[in-house]
Design an enzyme around this catalytic site. Sequence first.
Site, short mmCIF file in Angstrom:
data_model
loop_
_atom_site.label_atom_id
_atom_site.label_comp_id
_atom_site.label_asym_id
_atom_site.label_seq_id
_atom_site.Cartn_x
_atom_site.Cartn_y
_atom_site.Cartn_z
N PHE A 1 50.27 34.70 0.58
CA PHE A 1 48.87 34.86 0.45
C PHE A 1 48.25 34.99 -1.04
O PHE A 1 48.78 35.88 -1.72
CB PHE A 1 48.20 35.96 1.30
N ASP B 1 52.09 37.06 -8.83
CA ASP B 1 50.80 37.31 -8.15
C ASP B 1 50.81 38.93 -7.91
O ASP B 1 51.31 39.04 -6.86
CB ASP B 1 50.53 36.43 -7.03
N LYS C 1 41.94 43.55 -7.26
CA LYS C 1 42.11 44.66 -6.39
C LYS C 1 41.72 45.98 -7.19
O LYS C 1 40.73 46.44 -7.43
CB LYS C 1 43.08 44.62 -5.32
N THR D 1 30.50 30.44 -16.70
CA THR D 1 29.50 31.31 -17.03
C THR D 1 29.88 32.70 -17.56
O THR D 1 29.40 33.23 -18.56
CB THR D 1 28.31 31.43 -15.95
#
Lengths: 473, 473
Positions: free
Chosen positions: B192, B298, B329, B354
């Site tokens: 994931f 990750d 997280k 941005t």
Amino acid sequence: MPDKSAATLYFPDEPVQPRLVSPFRGPKTVKSLESLGEIYDTRAAYMVCDYQHSIGNYICDADGNLYLDVYAQIASIPLGYNNPALIEIAKSPEMIDAIVNRPALGNFPSTEWEQILREGLMAAAPPGLDKIWTALSGSDANECAYKAAFIYHRLQQRGKGVDFSDAEKTSTMLNSAPGSPDLAILSFEKAFHGRLFGSLSTTRSNPIHKLDIPAFKWPKAPFPALKYPIEDHEEYNRKEEDACLAALAKIIDEWNGTIAAVVVEPIQSEGGDNHATPYFFQQVREITKQKGVLLIVDEVQTGVAATGTFWAHEQWQLPSPPDMVTFSKKFQAAGFFYELDDLRPQQPFRQFNTWCGDPSKALIARGIVKEVKDKDLVAQTARVGDYLYNALAELQTKYPAKMSNLRGKGRGTFIAWDAPDVDARNQFLLDMKAVGVNIGGCGAHSVRLRPTLVFEEKHADLLVKAIEAVFSK
Amino acid sequence: MPDKSAATLYFPDEPVQPRLVSPFRGPKTVKSLESLGEIYDTRAAYMVCDYQHSIGNYICDADGNLYLDVYAQIASIPLGYNNPALIEIAKSPEMIDAIVNRPALGNFPSTEWEQILREGLMAAAPPGLDKIWTALSGSDANECAYKAAFIYHRLQQRGKGVDFSDAEKTSTMLNSAPGSPDLAILSFEKAFHGRLFGSLSTTRSNPIHKLDIPAFKWPKAPFPALKYPIEDHEEYNRKEEDACLAALAKIIDEWNGTIAAVVVEPIQSEGGDNHATPYFFQQVREITKQKGVLLIVDEVQTGVAATGTFWAHEQWQLPSPPDMVTFSKKFQAAGFFYELDDLRPQQPFRQFNTWCGDPSKALIARGIVKEVKDKDLVAQTARVGDYLYNALAELQTKYPAKMSNLRGKGRGTFIAWDAPDVDARNQFLLDMKAVGVNIGGCGAHSVRLRPTLVFEEKHADLLVKAIEAVFSK
């Protein structure tokens, strides 16, 4: 000039003009960038800023220069620097709670979440759109809207209550059809919708935004290249728009049911402040309705009162609203508004992620909605925009070799013009900094104005004076 | 149990046990969800929460129930609810500045940005990685890392200082090669990595996450399916890992230079808390090095002290670090760490957007780093994790039909086990709420523990007691 304008109320101590104490990118800025550059990419940095000493429409740099700011963090500062109303919100118990107890909103929304939404973002929802999905940035908002569109598109094909097939469930784990179908989002030439992988595939503003990054092979339609001022070239512009509309309809047909949505900006911003008329957008809505394609209006840059209405697409007077309107930037919060129940997936955990937005940003958005209403900033932006446009039109007449295609009449302070070429434009942006104005470009050789919503006639006067000083140099 | 543990220091008023005053999803919660559901998708909502009355390891719902929380907002609350150290930061002038004057960090970083990064996120950078790019969420962090990988990959092919060709510039505006090349990120089965379009193409956890969304046709490699406890099945597990490593090497070869990076989680979290040994990851690093493919680790869910080291991959003892490590997280801030200069694109405005992150989150991250160090929470999580694992191992022996494949030994509180099947797992999660514990699942039929970093032995005792109460029912 009104005596008690919004900016005067907010910022009694705002300077009366820029204050320059060192050249642009002075010694402290240079030193800062060198040191920061060791750990963080600074090659797009124009300035290093002292935000605690920035105020209202003025941005302070590391060397103590105070610039009139008509770029406002790429159009994302709504109410000026250190706005006292927003400072109060930042100090509130609700904000402290939102910061230290950041919820996973999809699983564990707070008891206050509904009220924050209803009094804030939903109180400014575009006409006809009564539901919201929250996200973190403009790219994120657009991609969530794209996901909703794809899920909606397949739901219409599959039928309600019909379960996924085994072939779908197996193939999606391999990134293949039918589970991961080859559907598309159609965007327009010169569009900008963000920089993540899905949104970047709909972005067409500049090769440097896209080079070397794999893209979905999604189609684009031509966007009208109008002559300005729009009202002086009605026949030409109508013909141009009709040609683009015909091309749009043709591409949708050619793609044979695989286009889930069309995404469009009310004014193409990064791509050069390219306008189209309400007629064009009315027809885009009509074509998408006829062909069963959703319409997503990307108001990430145009939204939140800058164009003289709260949402730019309100000026189109559509007979039925867009299916989704995305927002971010000036709202600090991001996401999309929608109406159709089917844009909420039938199963949970499809439109989902850990945070699903951020209450701390929604609290600020609530404050922005309140201030825009209390201070009537939509009307102010419309009024100041007209004032500024007229002054710039005079400049354009006086300096036709330096300024052309002035545009944004009747679109608040969302005003732009063309410089002769890219080098002249870039030099102009530098020259403006040398006279105390922070200003931005867009497209191939355009200059765009993106002041805050508390920009007044007195600031417009300073801006016009500075431009003339540069032009007459 | 130590007298002055971190949670005791923080939360002298934390309750001594859960307090239930209504059934799970009591009347106020139900009413809240109905009303919120009119405007916001609530179908994934478990609870509506009163965060102002949540404290430490206890989460309070709308009906006033106080649950021991071992899910912690999908593993994203670092230091417990209403942590006083974070409240101080939320009230600080720096935070107020960051909230009301949110900068476009790529163009206009603040004078404080470098210090915030150096004292915060960079002070916790994984060994060997001395640069950072900041983002807004785990998905965003991973996609920025993927973009860096693609740009890096093409730079190595094109050569430094070589300009883009006209064919590249033209084709990328059409989403076609060579400008938009058909390169890939390889991920593992059951991985994931997020839910935006690029990250979702590397996610392989569950069809419901992916169905109906177009995907890049990127490849996956098998992830080891180990037998637990890992140390009791050395021969089997080594064989399994070697088979997966051989498959990985083969796929990279077959893709013939088009894989820019391999992305992997140290412990596959959403996919079922699937572990592999340090040997496996050492070999993944070796294979990627040999084949000129970047390695992205990750650590969105595993990072920030939960596994008994600050970063889970520190436990692999790699001879050379991963090329990028992504985070989000528990850090509230998001982004990726890296070392190679070439992962910073040669031209500005390629890795850009941005906001490029959010100083308000980086300020909280700085506070988290300081608290983790000051209170030695890495050691605490390791210690409490061992204590908890041993107690759960006893339960597993006692209730083998209800709990199997207990895993996470030596990985702090990052512990999981299998229920007999999905229905039994889901019933268990509900039963636990009925005895006052908020707990989460993952994978097909696993239960995962994701308490905060201020979870102590006394909380572990309550948790184990609650599980036994449910098992013995």
